[in-house]
Design a protein around this motif. Structure first.
Motif, mmCIF file in Angstrom:
data_model
loop_
_atom_site.group_PDB
_atom_site.id
_atom_site.type_symbol
_atom_site.label_atom_id
_atom_site.label_comp_id
_atom_site.label_asym_id
_atom_site.label_seq_id
_atom_site.Cartn_x
_atom_site.Cartn_y
_atom_site.Cartn_z
ATOM 1 N N LYS A 104 1.142 -0.802 -0.339
ATOM 2 C CA LYS A 104 0.005 -0.447 -0.580
ATOM 3 C C LYS A 104 0.902 1.229 -0.120
ATOM 4 C CE LYS A 104 -4.404 2.042 2.138
ATOM 5 N NZ LYS A 104 -4.728 2.625 3.421
ATOM 6 N N LYS A 105 1.830 1.298 0.230
ATOM 7 C CA LYS A 105 2.650 2.702 1.189
ATOM 8 C C LYS A 105 3.249 2.683 -0.465
ATOM 9 C CE LYS A 105 6.623 4.433 3.672
ATOM 10 N NZ LYS A 105 8.564 3.147 4.167
ATOM 11 N N GLN A 106 3.500 0.695 -1.306
ATOM 12 C CA GLN A 106 4.376 1.647 -2.777
ATOM 13 C C GLN A 106 3.264 2.184 -3.431
ATOM 14 O OE1 GLN A 106 6.061 -2.421 -3.818
ATOM 15 N NE2 GLN A 106 7.475 -2.501 -2.177
ATOM 16 N N GLU A 107 1.963 1.706 -4.085
ATOM 17 C CA GLU A 107 1.099 1.889 -4.420
ATOM 18 C C GLU A 107 0.987 3.579 -4.338
ATOM 19 O OE1 GLU A 107 -2.062 0.168 -3.970
ATOM 20 O OE2 GLU A 107 -2.154 -0.672 -5.731
ATOM 21 N N GLU A 108 0.676 4.064 -2.533
ATOM 22 C CA GLU A 108 0.334 5.790 -2.550
ATOM 23 C C GLU A 108 1.394 6.470 -3.009
ATOM 24 O OE1 GLU A 108 -0.056 5.383 1.727
ATOM 25 O OE2 GLU A 108 -2.407 4.631 1.613
ATOM 26 N N GLU A 109 2.990 6.020 -2.498
ATOM 27 C CA GLU A 109 4.645 7.002 -3.468
ATOM 28 C C GLU A 109 4.046 6.823 -4.850
ATOM 29 O OE1 GLU A 109 7.145 4.644 -1.910
ATOM 30 O OE2 GLU A 109 7.677 5.544 0.772
ATOM 31 N N ALA A 110 4.068 6.165 -5.768
ATOM 32 C CA ALA A 110 3.551 5.861 -6.791
ATOM 33 C C ALA A 110 2.923 6.976 -7.473
ATOM 34 C CB ALA A 110 3.759 3.910 -7.728
ATOM 35 N N ALA A 111 1.503 6.785 -6.660
ATOM 36 C CA ALA A 111 0.733 7.479 -7.672
ATOM 37 C C ALA A 111 0.436 8.898 -7.078
ATOM 38 C CB ALA A 111 -0.927 6.840 -5.926
ATOM 39 N N ALA A 112 1.213 9.267 -5.771
ATOM 40 C CA ALA A 112 1.984 10.760 -5.475
ATOM 41 C C ALA A 112 2.630 11.358 -6.385
ATOM 42 C CB ALA A 112 2.335 10.607 -4.263
ATOM 43 N N SER A 113 4.155 10.498 -7.043
ATOM 44 C CA SER A 113 4.953 10.628 -7.644
ATOM 45 C C SER A 113 4.448 10.795 -9.203
ATOM 46 C CB SER A 113 6.248 9.331 -8.520
ATOM 47 O OG SER A 113 6.847 9.915 -8.896
ATOM 48 N N LYS A 114 3.267 10.278 -10.067
ATOM 49 C CA LYS A 114 2.662 9.781 -11.096
ATOM 50 C C LYS A 114 1.739 11.188 -11.109
ATOM 51 C CE LYS A 114 3.055 7.640 -14.383
ATOM 52 N NZ LYS A 114 3.443 7.650 -14.936
ATOM 53 N N ARG A 115 1.230 11.745 -10.018
ATOM 54 C CA ARG A 115 -0.214 13.128 -9.618
ATOM 55 C C ARG A 115 0.970 14.424 -9.749
ATOM 56 N NH1 ARG A 115 -3.613 10.017 -6.680
ATOM 57 N NH2 ARG A 115 -5.644 9.714 -7.065
ATOM 58 N N LYS A 116 2.381 13.915 -8.998
ATOM 59 C CA LYS A 116 3.619 15.650 -9.014
ATOM 60 C C LYS A 116 3.699 15.373 -10.595
ATOM 61 C CE LYS A 116 7.331 16.808 -6.999
ATOM 62 N NZ LYS A 116 8.515 16.721 -6.063
ATOM 63 N N LYS A 152 -7.747 22.597 -13.178
ATOM 64 C CA LYS A 152 -6.203 22.038 -13.503
ATOM 65 C C LYS A 152 -6.831 20.761 -13.101
ATOM 66 C CE LYS A 152 -2.028 22.471 -14.086
ATOM 67 N NZ LYS A 152 -0.269 22.918 -13.569
ATOM 68 N N GLU A 153 -7.570 20.547 -11.429
ATOM 69 C CA GLU A 153 -6.693 19.992 -10.710
ATOM 70 C C GLU A 153 -7.707 18.299 -11.362
ATOM 71 O OE1 GLU A 153 -5.144 17.462 -7.514
ATOM 72 O OE2 GLU A 153 -4.561 19.575 -8.120
ATOM 73 N N ASP A 154 -9.475 18.968 -11.954
ATOM 74 C CA ASP A 154 -10.081 17.890 -12.771
ATOM 75 C C ASP A 154 -9.243 17.455 -13.423
ATOM 76 O OD1 ASP A 154 -11.141 18.419 -10.420
ATOM 77 O OD2 ASP A 154 -12.771 20.595 -12.274
ATOM 78 N N LEU A 155 -8.570 17.249 -14.119
ATOM 79 C CA LEU A 155 -7.560 17.181 -15.580
ATOM 80 C C LEU A 155 -6.532 16.580 -14.813
ATOM 81 C CD1 LEU A 155 -7.551 19.699 -17.596
ATOM 82 C CD2 LEU A 155 -9.006 18.204 -17.865
ATOM 83 N N VAL A 156 -6.026 16.848 -13.993
ATOM 84 C CA VAL A 156 -4.461 15.768 -13.475
ATOM 85 C C VAL A 156 -5.349 14.449 -12.833
ATOM 86 C CG1 VAL A 156 -3.045 15.776 -11.101
ATOM 87 C CG2 VAL A 156 -2.474 17.636 -12.541
ATOM 88 N N GLU A 157 -6.341 14.281 -11.750
ATOM 89 C CA GLU A 157 -6.915 12.912 -11.600
ATOM 90 C C GLU A 157 -7.300 12.375 -12.994
ATOM 91 O OE1 GLU A 157 -7.440 11.820 -9.198
ATOM 92 O OE2 GLU A 157 -6.094 13.207 -7.975
ATOM 93 N N ALA A 158 -7.932 13.260 -14.489
ATOM 94 C CA ALA A 158 -8.278 12.544 -15.445
ATOM 95 C C ALA A 158 -7.453 11.484 -15.746
ATOM 96 C CB ALA A 158 -9.493 12.899 -16.241
ATOM 97 N N ALA A 159 -6.145 12.210 -15.542
ATOM 98 C CA ALA A 159 -5.106 11.488 -16.660
ATOM 99 C C ALA A 159 -4.591 10.725 -15.557
ATOM 100 C CB ALA A 159 -4.156 13.078 -16.523
ATOM 101 N N PHE A 160 -4.569 10.831 -14.509
ATOM 102 C CA PHE A 160 -4.138 9.638 -13.466
ATOM 103 C C PHE A 160 -4.810 8.782 -13.858
ATOM 104 C CE2 PHE A 160 -4.242 8.015 -9.526
ATOM 105 C CZ PHE A 160 -3.196 7.558 -9.117
ATOM 106 N N ALA A 161 -6.214 8.736 -13.593
ATOM 107 C CA ALA A 161 -7.342 7.526 -13.741
ATOM 108 C C ALA A 161 -6.863 6.618 -14.731
ATOM 109 C CB ALA A 161 -8.804 7.744 -13.706
ATOM 110 N N ILE A 162 -6.358 7.379 -16.134
ATOM 111 C CA ILE A 162 -6.351 7.331 -17.887
ATOM 112 C C ILE A 162 -4.623 5.926 -17.341
ATOM 113 C CG2 ILE A 162 -5.322 7.140 -20.276
ATOM 114 C CD1 ILE A 162 -7.750 9.619 -19.344
ATOM 115 N N GLU A 210 -1.626 20.999 -22.121
ATOM 116 C CA GLU A 210 -0.750 19.844 -21.807
ATOM 117 C C GLU A 210 -1.254 18.895 -21.069
ATOM 118 O OE1 GLU A 210 3.772 21.227 -22.355
ATOM 119 O OE2 GLU A 210 3.348 20.963 -19.758
ATOM 120 N N LEU A 211 -2.028 18.961 -20.682
ATOM 121 C CA LEU A 211 -2.992 18.068 -20.308
ATOM 122 C C LEU A 211 -4.090 18.145 -20.445
ATOM 123 C CD1 LEU A 211 -3.231 19.281 -16.013
ATOM 124 C CD2 LEU A 211 -2.799 16.668 -17.070
#
Length: 262
Positions: free
Chosen positions: A184-196, A221-231, A205-206
């Protein structure tokens, strides 16, 4: 044949050649116009970056940059490559429109192996993706089976004391808990890195990234970030599934393909 027949045949052949030449010129014009419009749709900074990458520096008007990049693209066989891509896309659409029986006959006639491993993998993943099977990967996907097997074996009569069984169960639970916590920790770190990474991109660009992925680009912008992250999460899950399927042997893949009616 008669002279008149030969003359008619020659005229028909020449007419056909002229028609083919006109069609080819029309395609050349089509790809040139499309490329020009593509370049014209870019912003001034984007065009400047492309020109610098092409070795052209200094102040230039937008039309001059477009013309320079278009000429470079043409010199790099851009027209021939674009026309070849058009032909490939048309042929692909033609093959997709055929039914499975006709396709299999065509494969057999061409000496093409229908059940190529990579093709089976792509078809299975595409089918499961359409079913929405690629949600966010869950840690320890197979641990449930292992836990059930462990519980089943521990329920068998043996010489162990009840207190020993409890200790073993607690130890197993602690090991699983630590493993899940680490995953879970690894997942959260990877997710945080990807969102960053996505937050570092501009809104333009988004939007381009989402449009390229076939996703509607609306909101802040945050909505676009979350949409890109979900993809991104879905694509990672699909890639993981492809790797898993590629590790299977061809017979098992064929069985899986048949079970899904593909």
């Amino acid at each position: 044949g008669k002279k008149e027949d030969m003359v008619t045949a020659v005229l028909a052949h020449e007419a056909q050649a002229r028609a083919a030449q006109r069609a080819h010129k029309a395609k050349i014009r089509e790809v040139l116009v499309k490329k020009k419009e593509e370049l014209e749709s870019l912003s001034a900074p984007e065009l400047k970056d492309l020109c610098v990458a092409a070795g052209a520096k200094g102040m230039m008007a937008k039309p001059a940059r477009v013309e320079l990049l278009l000429k470079q693209w043409q010199d790099d066989d851009g027209v021939d490559k674009a026309i070849a891509q058009l032909a490939r896309d048309a042929r692909e659409a033609e093959l997709v429109a055929m039914d499975k029986v006709a396709l299999q006959k065509l494969c057999n006639k061409s000496g093409v192996e229908c059940f190529v491993k990579e093709v089976i993998v792509e078809r299975v993943v595409k089918h499961e993706c359409a079913q929405g099977r690629f949600a966010r990967p869950r840690p320890g996907e197979n641990e449930g089976e292992e836990t059930e097997q462990s519980a089943a074996s521990s329920s068998k009569p043996g010489k162990k004391k009840a207190s020993d069984d409890v200790v073993d169960a607690l130890l197993a639970n602690e090991a699983n808990r630590k493993r899940e916590r680490e995953l879970k920790k690894q997942e959260e770190e990877a997710a945080a890195s990807k969102r960053k990474e996505f937050r570092a991109m501009s809104i333009e660009e988004l939007k381009k990234l989402l449009a390229k992925k076939g996703q509607e680009a609306t909101g802040k912008k945050e909505d676009l970030v979350e949409a890109a992250f979900a993809i991104s999460v879905q694509e990672d899950a699909a890639a993981a599934k492809k790797a898993k399927l590629k590790s299977m042997d061809i017979d098992k893949l064929k069985q899986r393909l048949a079970s899904k009616g593909l």
